[in-house]
Design an enzyme around this catalytic site. Structure first.
Site, mmCIF file in Angstrom:
data_model
loop_
_atom_site.group_PDB
_atom_site.id
_atom_site.type_symbol
_atom_site.label_atom_id
_atom_site.label_comp_id
_atom_site.label_asym_id
_atom_site.label_seq_id
_atom_site.Cartn_x
_atom_site.Cartn_y
_atom_site.Cartn_z
ATOM 1 N N GLU A 3 -2.370 -9.271 -11.363
ATOM 2 C CA GLU A 3 -3.726 -8.882 -10.922
ATOM 3 C C GLU A 3 -3.744 -7.486 -10.301
ATOM 4 O OE1 GLU A 3 -6.833 -11.011 -10.992
ATOM 5 O OE2 GLU A 3 -7.274 -8.883 -10.927
ATOM 6 N N VAL A 41 2.747 -0.521 -0.901
ATOM 7 C CA VAL A 41 2.281 -1.868 -1.253
ATOM 8 C C VAL A 41 3.262 -2.927 -0.756
ATOM 9 C CG1 VAL A 41 1.645 -3.409 -3.158
ATOM 10 C CG2 VAL A 41 1.037 -0.991 -3.271
ATOM 11 N N ARG A 45 16.101 3.308 -0.188
ATOM 12 C CA ARG A 45 16.653 3.947 1.029
ATOM 13 C C ARG A 45 16.799 2.896 2.131
ATOM 14 N NH1 ARG A 45 12.703 7.989 2.599
ATOM 15 N NH2 ARG A 45 11.311 6.866 1.220
ATOM 16 N N GLU A 96 -1.942 12.502 -5.585
ATOM 17 C CA GLU A 96 -0.521 12.695 -5.339
ATOM 18 C C GLU A 96 -0.168 14.163 -5.563
ATOM 19 O OE1 GLU A 96 1.970 9.804 -7.169
ATOM 20 O OE2 GLU A 96 0.416 8.283 -7.011
ATOM 21 N N GLY A 122 -4.388 1.593 -2.827
ATOM 22 C CA GLY A 122 -4.061 1.508 -1.403
ATOM 23 C C GLY A 122 -3.183 0.298 -1.126
ATOM 24 N N ASP A 153 -3.128 6.873 -16.102
ATOM 25 C CA ASP A 153 -3.247 5.666 -15.270
ATOM 26 C C ASP A 153 -4.401 4.790 -15.773
ATOM 27 O OD1 ASP A 153 -2.754 4.379 -12.370
ATOM 28 O OD2 ASP A 153 -4.909 4.626 -12.638
ATOM 29 N N ILE A 203 -9.549 -5.644 -6.674
ATOM 30 C CA ILE A 203 -10.680 -6.237 -7.406
ATOM 31 C C ILE A 203 -10.188 -7.325 -8.359
ATOM 32 C CG2 ILE A 203 -12.655 -5.770 -8.907
ATOM 33 C CD1 ILE A 203 -12.429 -2.823 -8.120
ATOM 34 N N GLY A 262 -4.983 12.858 0.907
ATOM 35 C CA GLY A 262 -4.022 11.820 0.508
ATOM 36 C C GLY A 262 -4.498 10.955 -0.643
ATOM 37 N N LYS A 275 -4.502 0.916 -17.696
ATOM 38 C CA LYS A 275 -5.366 -0.181 -17.244
ATOM 39 C C LYS A 275 -6.300 -0.626 -18.383
ATOM 40 C CE LYS A 275 -5.060 1.473 -12.493
ATOM 41 N NZ LYS A 275 -5.593 2.438 -11.517
HETATM 42 N N1 HSE Z 1 -3.621 6.280 -8.630
HETATM 43 C C1 HSE Z 1 -4.494 5.172 -8.861
HETATM 44 C C2 HSE Z 1 -5.910 5.556 -8.493
HETATM 45 C C3 HSE Z 1 -4.158 3.941 -8.092
HETATM 46 O O1 HSE Z 1 -6.165 6.660 -8.028
HETATM 47 O O2 HSE Z 1 -6.790 4.741 -8.676
HETATM 48 C C4 HSE Z 1 -3.071 3.164 -8.685
HETATM 49 O O3 HSE Z 1 -3.396 2.736 -9.966
#
Ligand code: HSE
Length: 429
Positions: A130, A16, A48, A191, A305, A202, A137, A188, A206
């Site tokens: 945001e 990001v 790094r 993770e 992304g 996650d 979004i 990809g 949110k």
């Molecule tokens: N790992 C999250 C997702 C993205 O797959 O939507 C970052 O919040």
């Protein structure tokens, strides 16, 4: 236009952060025109320093993030390192040294949003985030500003792209969870350690952020009921299909019918194929917001992304810089409603329960009695028998989660019930 630039410190230069730096450079003129002053990247804190970062002046790179946020000449700190520490200490230090903050850190906001907002307010600075929810979004600003005059009753959405990709694969190919996860990892999307996504952490972070803003109430990560999607099976998808449904990992924030409390939860759920969320494919996110005056709104787009998340960060950066030039701040925390957050047991919804039972006279009546004793009304029952055993699928009318939990516990005690194969909530009807 002011010629003296506003100075930006970037904390983190990964997927990001590098996109934020790139867009700040390539769109410099447009950003300056929109803000009313140029913005200058004044420092980039990384772990790094030896890594080559295209387009970033190596003289700006430092490993000392604390010294960077303490410089005193920084107008805005952009935090895209994630995690709780050192992000929390750096953001607090940034406020103490006069900077406003743009963050993409959902875990930190969900855990410590109130304290961070208080620090921003104490120092007369902005805290914008945001990018913390659903990538590109626009959701935080619509909820905080566009819907500030309305009354939001429900936020229902797909806020994790990795899990949506996996569930969509399972739905479209009949694959099992592990096979779909392996594909998501190879491409990809997932993770190496997918726990935060597949166990719903996650999405729960949110949900806490969205519920807090939507209901003007503090909602912390610990207040959010959470179930991951690792137990969803190909058989669940087959059952869902028979009901004209699919399965999604949903974040659901609701105001109780009497308006006196709220709930926030994340779990897999069946939704009808006719519901717009059912057609959200791949790694996309989508969120439904239901309000008194607006009715139903839907927000859709890429939820993760580098570039999409950077888009949200840049939007916040422009807003915060404008505020800074005007000597103003944007909206801070709004928690005046202070509604209690009810436990999961109080949530009312429908359930799809799949049982393995003995196929002999009286079993259906026994099972139906257990539902009746717990006040759970049955909508449909489907049975398929084979060799003295049967699979029984019960779909209920709306009932509280506590009643359903009691029903299932009692069903498990029946000799004729060999096992509870799956329990899934049914939403979006
Ligand atoms: N790992 C999250 C997702 C993205 O797959 O939507 C970052 O919040």
């Amino acid at each position: 236009m002011r010629t003296r630039p506003l100075k930006v410190a970037l904390l983190g230069c990964g997927v990001v952060g590098s996109e934020v730096a790139r867009i700040m450079t390539t769109h410099a003129d447009d950003l300056a025109a929109r803000i009313g002053a140029p913005v200058e990247l004044a420092g980039v804190a990384v772990r790094r320093p030896s890594k080559v970062r295209e387009g970033i002046d190596p003289n700006l790179v430092t490993t000392d993030a604390t010294a960077l946020v303490k410089r005193g000449d920084i107008d805005v700190v952009v935090e895209v390192i994630g995690g709780i520490e050192p992000a929390r200490a750096l953001i607090t230090t940034a406020f103490e040294h006069g900077a406003s903050v743009v963050s993409a850190n959902k875990a930190l906001l969900a855990q410590d949003g109130a304290a961070l907002h208080a620090a921003a307010e104490e120092h007369g600075r902005d805290l914008y985030y945001e990018a913390a929810v659903a990538g590109a979004i626009p959701l935080i600003r619509p909820l905080r500003e566009s819907l500030a005059g309305d009354k939001v009753n429900r936020v229902l959405g797909i806020v994790n792209g990795t899990t949506n990709f996996i569930l969509d694969k399972m739905d479209s190919t009949g694959a099992g969870y592990q096979e779909a996860l392996d594909e998501a990892t190879a491409l990809g999307y997932a993770e190496a350690d997918p726990t935060a996504d597949v166990e719903g952490f996650d999405a729960a972070a949110k949900a806490a952020i969205l519920a807090g803003i939507a209901f003007h109430t503090r909602v912390r990560l610990d207040d959010v009921y959470r179930e991951g999607m690792t137990e969803v099976t190909a058989a669940d998808f087959a059952s869902a299909k028979e009901m004209g449904c699919t399965i999604k990992l949903l974040a659901i924030c609701e105001r109780a019918a009497d308006g006196g409390s709220v709930t926030a939860r994340v779990h897999p759920a069946m939704i009808p194929l006719s519901h717009p969320l059912a057609s959200v494919r791949g790694a996309y996110n989508a969120v439904f917001v239901e309000s008194d005056a607006s009715g139903q709104l839907m927000f859709y787009g890429p939820g993760a992304g580098g570039s999409p998340t950077a888009s949200a960060v840049l939007g916040d950066l422009v807003a915060v810089c404008r505020n800074r030039l005007n000597g103003a701040t944007g909206p801070g925390e709004s928690a005046y409603a202070a509604l209690p957050v009810s436990p999961m047991g109080d949530v009312v919804t429908r359930y799809h329960i799949s049982l393995d039972v003995a196929d002999k006279p009286g079993v259906l009546a026994q099972v139906a009695t257990v539902f009746a004793e717990h006040g759970v009304s049955i909508d449909t029952v489907r049975q398929q028998g084979k060799d003295g055993e049967a699979s029984l699928v019960v779909v209920t009318h709306r009932a509280s989660d506590a009643s359903l939990t009691g029903t299932v516990a009692a069903l498990r005690k029946l000799d004729t019930v060999r096992g509870v194969a799956s329990i899934m909530r049914v939403e979006g009807e």
